[in-house]
Design an enzyme around this catalytic site. Sequence first.
Site, PDB file in Angstrom:
ATOM      1  N   ILE A  22      52.610   5.151  41.116  1.00  0.00           N
ATOM      2  CA  ILE A  22      52.737   5.526  39.699  1.00  0.00           C
ATOM      3  C   ILE A  22      54.066   5.037  39.105  1.00  0.00           C
ATOM      4  O   ILE A  22      54.169   4.832  37.894  1.00  0.00           O
ATOM      5  CB  ILE A  22      52.572   7.061  39.559  1.00  0.00           C
ATOM      6  CG1 ILE A  22      52.153   7.447  38.159  1.00  0.00           C
ATOM      7  CG2 ILE A  22      53.809   7.817  39.991  1.00  0.00           C
ATOM      8  CD1 ILE A  22      51.679   8.897  38.039  1.00  0.00           C
ATOM      9  N   HIS A  37      52.374   8.046  54.194  1.00  0.00           N
ATOM     10  CA  HIS A  37      51.818   6.917  53.437  1.00  0.00           C
ATOM     11  C   HIS A  37      52.644   5.681  53.739  1.00  0.00           C
ATOM     12  O   HIS A  37      53.821   5.777  54.080  1.00  0.00           O
ATOM     13  CB  HIS A  37      51.818   7.203  51.927  1.00  0.00           C
ATOM     14  CG  HIS A  37      53.136   7.687  51.402  1.00  0.00           C
ATOM     15  ND1 HIS A  37      53.568   8.982  51.568  1.00  0.00           N
ATOM     16  CD2 HIS A  37      54.132   7.038  50.752  1.00  0.00           C
ATOM     17  CE1 HIS A  37      54.769   9.112  51.022  1.00  0.00           C
ATOM     18  NE2 HIS A  37      55.140   7.943  50.536  1.00  0.00           N
TER      19      HIS A  37
HETATM   20  P1  5GP Z   1      58.016   8.473  49.229  1.00  0.00           P
HETATM   21  O1  5GP Z   1      59.382   8.562  48.636  1.00  0.00           O
HETATM   22  O2  5GP Z   1      57.475   9.849  49.564  1.00  0.00           O
HETATM   23  O3  5GP Z   1      57.933   7.525  50.383  1.00  0.00           O
HETATM   24  O4  5GP Z   1      57.094   7.838  48.129  1.00  0.00           O
HETATM   25  C1  5GP Z   1      56.219   8.566  47.320  1.00  0.00           C
HETATM   26  C2  5GP Z   1      55.708   7.621  46.265  1.00  0.00           C
HETATM   27  O5  5GP Z   1      54.583   8.201  45.641  1.00  0.00           O
HETATM   28  C3  5GP Z   1      56.736   7.320  45.161  1.00  0.00           C
HETATM   29  O6  5GP Z   1      56.971   5.914  45.118  1.00  0.00           O
HETATM   30  C4  5GP Z   1      56.072   7.844  43.901  1.00  0.00           C
HETATM   31  O7  5GP Z   1      56.304   7.012  42.783  1.00  0.00           O
HETATM   32  C5  5GP Z   1      54.587   7.889  44.277  1.00  0.00           C
HETATM   33  N1  5GP Z   1      53.841   8.941  43.618  1.00  0.00           N
HETATM   34  C6  5GP Z   1      54.188  10.245  43.475  1.00  0.00           C
HETATM   35  N2  5GP Z   1      53.222  10.941  42.831  1.00  0.00           N
HETATM   36  C7  5GP Z   1      52.235  10.051  42.580  1.00  0.00           C
HETATM   37  C8  5GP Z   1      50.955  10.167  41.934  1.00  0.00           C
HETATM   38  O8  5GP Z   1      50.540  11.226  41.461  1.00  0.00           O
HETATM   39  N3  5GP Z   1      50.200   9.031  41.863  1.00  0.00           N
HETATM   40  C9  5GP Z   1      50.622   7.833  42.373  1.00  0.00           C
HETATM   41  N4  5GP Z   1      49.792   6.791  42.238  1.00  0.00           N
HETATM   42  N5  5GP Z   1      51.815   7.685  42.981  1.00  0.00           N
HETATM   43  C10 5GP Z   1      52.611   8.781  43.085  1.00  0.00           C
END
Ligand code: 5GP
Length: 114
Positions: A32, A101
């Site tokens: 997002i 992820h």
């Molecule tokens: P992390 O920091 O946990 O590795 O990455 C989480 C990622 O998920 C971030 O890059 C953030 O922008 C993305 N993200 C968070 N909420 C959502 C959402 O509701 N939809 C999508 N498509 N991405 C999300």
Amino acid sequence: MAQDCIFCKIGAGAIPSTMLYKDETCFVIRDIHPKAPTHLLVIPRRHFTALTGAQATDDGMLGHLLAVASKVAKQEGVADSGYRLVVNQGENSGQEVPHLHVHLLAGRKLAVMG
Ligand code: 5GP
Ligand code: ZN
């Protein structure tokens, strides 16, 4: 499905999203807040907070995430120009969403990691 987990909700269809790829093990969506022209997330359907939550029996699933990342990179046309796969785990990595992820970043020269 973990309650209040955004990726579990997306996987279950409780929050609408465009899936670029999906199978019974995982799905792929666009981030997002993209940090590169192509920024995808490969997400297992089962809830894992992070890699430390995986068992030996999850090796196949973990390998599948990489295989799907490779497949979707080809589908998105970034396989030849190159891309980076990233898994953030825990506080020092800046992990925001506590559901395992794999980030796929592509479409520009990526800075050297540090
Ligand atoms: P992390 O920091 O946990 O590795 O990455 C989480 C990622 O998920 C971030 O890059 C953030 O922008 C993305 N993200 C968070 N909420 C959502 C959402 O509701 N939809 C999508 N498509 N991405 C999300
Ligand atoms: Zn979850």
